[in-house]
Motif scaffolding. Sequence first.
Motif, PDB file in Angstrom:
ATOM      1  N   SER A   8      70.287 -20.470 -24.341  1.00 47.80           N
ATOM      2  CA  SER A   8      71.436 -19.591 -24.548  1.00 47.80           C
ATOM      3  C   SER A   8      72.258 -19.434 -23.278  1.00 47.80           C
ATOM      4  O   SER A   8      73.463 -19.175 -23.332  1.00 47.80           O
ATOM      5  CB  SER A   8      70.970 -18.210 -25.025  1.00 47.80           C
ATOM      6  N   VAL A   9      71.610 -19.584 -22.124  1.00 44.60           N
ATOM      7  CA  VAL A   9      72.293 -19.448 -20.833  1.00 44.60           C
ATOM      8  C   VAL A   9      72.800 -20.796 -20.336  1.00 44.60           C
ATOM      9  O   VAL A   9      73.972 -20.947 -19.984  1.00 44.60           O
ATOM     10  CB  VAL A   9      71.346 -18.819 -19.788  1.00 44.60           C
ATOM     11  N   SER A  10      71.922 -21.796 -20.331  1.00 44.53           N
ATOM     12  CA  SER A  10      72.262 -23.090 -19.744  1.00 44.53           C
ATOM     13  C   SER A  10      73.416 -23.783 -20.458  1.00 44.53           C
ATOM     14  O   SER A  10      74.207 -24.491 -19.837  1.00 44.53           O
ATOM     15  CB  SER A  10      71.035 -24.002 -19.726  1.00 44.53           C
ATOM     16  N   LYS A  11      73.540 -23.588 -21.767  1.00 49.77           N
ATOM     17  CA  LYS A  11      74.581 -24.289 -22.525  1.00 49.77           C
ATOM     18  C   LYS A  11      75.977 -23.720 -22.288  1.00 49.77           C
ATOM     19  O   LYS A  11      76.962 -24.370 -22.619  1.00 49.77           O
ATOM     20  CB  LYS A  11      74.254 -24.271 -24.015  1.00 49.77           C
ATOM     21  N   PHE A  12      76.053 -22.498 -21.732  1.00 49.39           N
ATOM     22  CA  PHE A  12      77.355 -21.864 -21.563  1.00 49.39           C
ATOM     23  C   PHE A  12      77.812 -21.715 -20.111  1.00 49.39           C
ATOM     24  O   PHE A  12      79.018 -21.708 -19.851  1.00 49.39           O
ATOM     25  CB  PHE A  12      77.368 -20.482 -22.226  1.00 49.39           C
TER      26      PHE A  12
ATOM     27  N   PRO B  36      65.866 -11.873 -31.156  1.00 49.26           N
ATOM     28  CA  PRO B  36      65.219 -10.768 -30.442  1.00 49.26           C
ATOM     29  C   PRO B  36      66.179  -9.591 -30.263  1.00 49.26           C
ATOM     30  O   PRO B  36      67.404  -9.768 -30.220  1.00 49.26           O
ATOM     31  CB  PRO B  36      64.878 -11.396 -29.087  1.00 49.26           C
ATOM     32  N   ALA B  37      65.624  -8.390 -30.136  1.00 44.69           N
ATOM     33  CA  ALA B  37      66.437  -7.213 -29.820  1.00 44.69           C
ATOM     34  C   ALA B  37      66.945  -7.347 -28.380  1.00 44.69           C
ATOM     35  O   ALA B  37      66.199  -7.747 -27.488  1.00 44.69           O
ATOM     36  CB  ALA B  37      65.606  -5.950 -29.978  1.00 44.69           C
ATOM     37  N   LEU B  38      68.203  -7.032 -28.165  1.00 39.60           N
ATOM     38  CA  LEU B  38      68.805  -7.164 -26.830  1.00 39.60           C
ATOM     39  C   LEU B  38      68.656  -5.890 -26.011  1.00 39.60           C
ATOM     40  O   LEU B  38      68.621  -5.941 -24.786  1.00 39.60           O
ATOM     41  CB  LEU B  38      70.283  -7.551 -26.954  1.00 39.60           C
TER      42      LEU B  38
ATOM     43  N   ALA C  16      74.261 -16.446 -28.964  1.00 40.29           N
ATOM     44  CA  ALA C  16      73.274 -17.536 -28.992  1.00 40.29           C
ATOM     45  C   ALA C  16      71.857 -16.978 -29.092  1.00 40.29           C
ATOM     46  O   ALA C  16      71.013 -17.529 -29.809  1.00 40.29           O
ATOM     47  CB  ALA C  16      73.412 -18.396 -27.742  1.00 40.29           C
ATOM     48  N   GLU C  17      71.572 -15.894 -28.377  1.00 37.83           N
ATOM     49  CA  GLU C  17      70.249 -15.277 -28.443  1.00 37.83           C
ATOM     50  C   GLU C  17      69.931 -14.838 -29.866  1.00 37.83           C
ATOM     51  O   GLU C  17      68.787 -14.934 -30.315  1.00 37.83           O
ATOM     52  CB  GLU C  17      70.173 -14.078 -27.490  1.00 37.83           C
ATOM     53  N   LYS C  18      70.944 -14.355 -30.572  1.00 38.23           N
ATOM     54  CA  LYS C  18      70.752 -13.887 -31.941  1.00 38.23           C
ATOM     55  C   LYS C  18      70.829 -15.018 -32.971  1.00 38.23           C
ATOM     56  O   LYS C  18      70.547 -14.809 -34.151  1.00 38.23           O
ATOM     57  CB  LYS C  18      71.814 -12.830 -32.277  1.00 38.23           C
ATOM     58  N   GLY C  19      71.252 -16.201 -32.513  1.00 36.85           N
ATOM     59  CA  GLY C  19      71.372 -17.309 -33.447  1.00 36.85           C
ATOM     60  C   GLY C  19      72.553 -17.174 -34.381  1.00 36.85           C
ATOM     61  O   GLY C  19      72.509 -17.641 -35.524  1.00 36.85           O
ATOM     62  N   VAL C  20      73.626 -16.538 -33.895  1.00 31.66           N
ATOM     63  CA  VAL C  20      74.824 -16.322 -34.709  1.00 31.66           C
ATOM     64  C   VAL C  20      75.844 -17.421 -34.408  1.00 31.66           C
ATOM     65  O   VAL C  20      76.244 -17.602 -33.255  1.00 31.66           O
ATOM     66  CB  VAL C  20      75.457 -14.942 -34.412  1.00 31.66           C
TER      67      VAL C  20
END
Length: 243
Positions: free
Chosen positions: A221-225, A109-111, A50-54
Amino acid sequence: MERESVSKSLPDPHKTPSLIIVRALFSMEGVKLLDFWVSAFGLRVRIALAEKGVEFEYKEENLAEKSELLVSANPVYKKIPVLIHDGKPVCESLIIVQYIDEAWSDKGPALLPKDPYQRAQARFWADFVDKKIYECGTRVWKSKGEAKEEAKKEFIDNMKLLEATLGDKPFFGGDVFGYVDISLIPFACWFYSYETEGSFSIEEACPKISEWVKRCKERESVSKFLPDPHKVHEFVKKRFGIE
């Protein structure tokens, strides 16, 4: 005769289901995730994607009766999560998160930090979460009596080490939500179970970690999962036979 007996003992590859699954596996396109709803390890992967938008296809696994796809994709450990990217399986959650960061380096963003030392530190603390938080937290709800008290003390001590590492920063990587945050935040939905079964409060013991959890939950990305902690606790009680 010997050659004939050996040939008869070998399976016909055209009739072996696992080989059919393997062929299907390597013909897949896109991104698929074999996972289980309550798995903190699988949650890491979902958050990273989710952070990467994949975009990805989620496949819920029945861990009591593992699918042939899971066994074929992860023949060594036969565990979730498994990321399948264009038919190529990647296993083990922290390795998967690193793979996501590298495979989609041009997205989101870079992780992981770019600086080699900071990358090494991030990997160290993510490994610490696996070896100390998960293992010790499991002992908190599985053990009884003196063993439970020892597990509880060790868990709190480990959380305090993480809190000291976090310090006054918004996230473990500073102002940037990244690898260590992704490694730890999925366990936040298990905190209620640790606290309930261990009779302690993470907020009281580690207030900065509690504030960090709130900041992380503000991210979509966190709250939805992250699942409901109370539902997680019901799963834990059933899974480990807790009264």
